[in-house]
Design a protein around this motif. Structure first.
Motif, mmCIF file in Angstrom:
data_model
loop_
_atom_site.group_PDB
_atom_site.id
_atom_site.type_symbol
_atom_site.label_atom_id
_atom_site.label_comp_id
_atom_site.label_asym_id
_atom_site.label_seq_id
_atom_site.Cartn_x
_atom_site.Cartn_y
_atom_site.Cartn_z
ATOM 1 N N ARG A 54 0.808 -1.258 -0.002
ATOM 2 C CA ARG A 54 -0.018 0.143 0.180
ATOM 3 C C ARG A 54 0.645 1.380 -0.089
ATOM 4 N NH1 ARG A 54 -3.357 0.485 4.401
ATOM 5 N NH2 ARG A 54 -2.326 -1.330 5.519
ATOM 6 N N LEU A 55 2.242 1.065 0.710
ATOM 7 C CA LEU A 55 3.070 2.319 0.538
ATOM 8 C C LEU A 55 3.376 2.732 -0.707
ATOM 9 C CD1 LEU A 55 4.414 4.730 1.765
ATOM 10 C CD2 LEU A 55 6.075 3.151 2.946
ATOM 11 N N ILE A 56 3.798 1.463 -1.406
ATOM 12 C CA ILE A 56 4.186 1.761 -2.721
ATOM 13 C C ILE A 56 3.362 2.048 -3.712
ATOM 14 C CG2 ILE A 56 5.070 0.183 -4.989
ATOM 15 C CD1 ILE A 56 6.879 -1.314 -2.887
ATOM 16 N N VAL A 57 1.996 1.757 -3.512
ATOM 17 C CA VAL A 57 0.826 2.287 -4.480
ATOM 18 C C VAL A 57 0.795 3.710 -4.163
ATOM 19 C CG1 VAL A 57 -1.550 2.463 -4.780
ATOM 20 C CG2 VAL A 57 -0.233 0.034 -4.441
ATOM 21 N N ILE A 113 11.856 5.097 -1.440
ATOM 22 C CA ILE A 113 10.948 4.485 -0.697
ATOM 23 C C ILE A 113 10.556 2.873 -1.295
ATOM 24 C CG2 ILE A 113 8.640 3.945 0.471
ATOM 25 C CD1 ILE A 113 9.100 7.212 1.398
ATOM 26 N N VAL A 114 10.200 3.411 -2.637
ATOM 27 C CA VAL A 114 9.869 2.204 -3.778
ATOM 28 C C VAL A 114 10.994 1.296 -3.838
ATOM 29 C CG1 VAL A 114 9.287 1.583 -6.073
ATOM 30 C CG2 VAL A 114 8.309 3.498 -4.800
ATOM 31 N N GLY A 115 12.302 1.719 -4.114
ATOM 32 C CA GLY A 115 13.535 0.959 -4.218
ATOM 33 C C GLY A 115 13.654 0.144 -3.011
ATOM 34 N N ARG A 116 13.641 0.606 -1.654
ATOM 35 C CA ARG A 116 13.931 -0.145 -0.664
ATOM 36 C C ARG A 116 12.990 -1.170 -0.129
ATOM 37 N NH1 ARG A 116 17.105 2.732 3.451
ATOM 38 N NH2 ARG A 116 17.101 0.653 4.277
ATOM 39 N N LEU A 117 11.554 -0.932 -0.608
ATOM 40 C CA LEU A 117 10.588 -1.967 -0.354
ATOM 41 C C LEU A 117 10.356 -2.909 -1.112
ATOM 42 C CD1 LEU A 117 7.893 0.491 1.473
ATOM 43 C CD2 LEU A 117 9.473 -0.930 2.792
ATOM 44 N N TRP A 133 6.193 0.530 -12.395
ATOM 45 C CA TRP A 133 5.801 -0.876 -11.648
ATOM 46 C C TRP A 133 6.761 -1.100 -10.444
ATOM 47 C CZ3 TRP A 133 9.740 -4.494 -11.730
ATOM 48 C CH2 TRP A 133 10.377 -4.338 -12.767
ATOM 49 N N ALA A 134 6.494 -1.893 -9.570
ATOM 50 C CA ALA A 134 7.091 -2.609 -8.448
ATOM 51 C C ALA A 134 6.732 -3.623 -8.295
ATOM 52 C CB ALA A 134 7.307 -1.594 -7.287
ATOM 53 N N GLU A 135 7.540 -4.618 -7.845
ATOM 54 C CA GLU A 135 7.226 -6.086 -7.491
ATOM 55 C C GLU A 135 7.826 -6.151 -5.726
ATOM 56 O OE1 GLU A 135 8.480 -9.065 -9.955
ATOM 57 O OE2 GLU A 135 7.237 -8.296 -11.535
#
Length: 143
Positions: A54-57, A113-117, A133-135
Motif C-alpha cells: 500500500r505504501l508503494i501504491v 522508498i519504492v526501491g527499498r521496499l 511498476w514495482a514487485e
C-alpha cells in the motif's frame, strides 16, 4: 475476473485487478483498491506485506499526480513470488530517484522508498505514456 479469488489451496496466482482513476482522490482510492485485492487474496494478514504494497501504491500514484498529470490506471497482479503494482500515466520520460538522496530534505523520497521496499521496480513505455511498476516479494510460505 471470477468472483472467487482463492482456491482451497490459497490465492490464485496470475490474478490481476485493474482500477481506472477518476478526477479526484487518487491516492486514497488506490490504497483502498489495493487493500481489498490483498484481503481477497488472503495476503492482508501479513501486515508487513500489506503495508509495503500500500505504501508503494501511494508513492507511485503520488508521483503520477505530481509529475505526469495524474494516474490513469492501477493494476495489481498476484505472482508466484511477488505482488506486482503498475501505475499507468500519460507522462513522458522515466522517473529517476533524486540523486544524491538527502533524507533530511523534504520531498524527493518516493522512488527511494519504492526501491527499498520492492524486490525490483522500473518503467515501461506505453502507447500513451508509461507504466511505473514495482514487485514486492511475497512471504516464502505463501503460494
Amino acid at each position: 475476473m471470477s468472483s472467487s479469488s482463492q482456491t482451497a489451496d490459497g490465492p490464485v496466482v496470475g490474478q490481476r485487478r485493474r482500477y481506472r482513476f477518476g478526477p479526484a482522490g487518487q491516492v486514497g482510492l488506490g490504497r483502498e483498491f489495493t487493500a481489498k485485492a490483498l484481503r481477497d487474496w488472503g495476503l492482508a494478514d501479513d501486515e508487513l506485506l500489506d503495508e509495503d504494497v500500500r505504501l508503494i501504491v501511494s508513492e507511485l500514484v503520488s508521483n503520477a499526480c505530481l509529475h505526469a498529470g495524474g494516474p490513469i490506471e492501477l493494476v495489481v497482479t498476484l505472482k508466484q513470488t511477488a505482488v506486482r503494482v503498475e501505475v499507468f500515466d500519460a507522462g513522458q520520460g522515466a522517473p529517476q530517484p533524486r540523486s544524491p538522496h538527502q533524507s533530511s530534505r523534504p520531498g524527493g523520497h518516493g522512488l527511494h522508498i519504492v526501491g527499498r521496499l520492492s524486490s525490483q521496480w522500473g518503467v515501461e513505455p506505453t502507447d500513451g505514456g508509461k507504466a511505473v511498476w514495482a514487485e514486492i516479494a511475497r512471504p516464502a510460505d505463501v503460494g
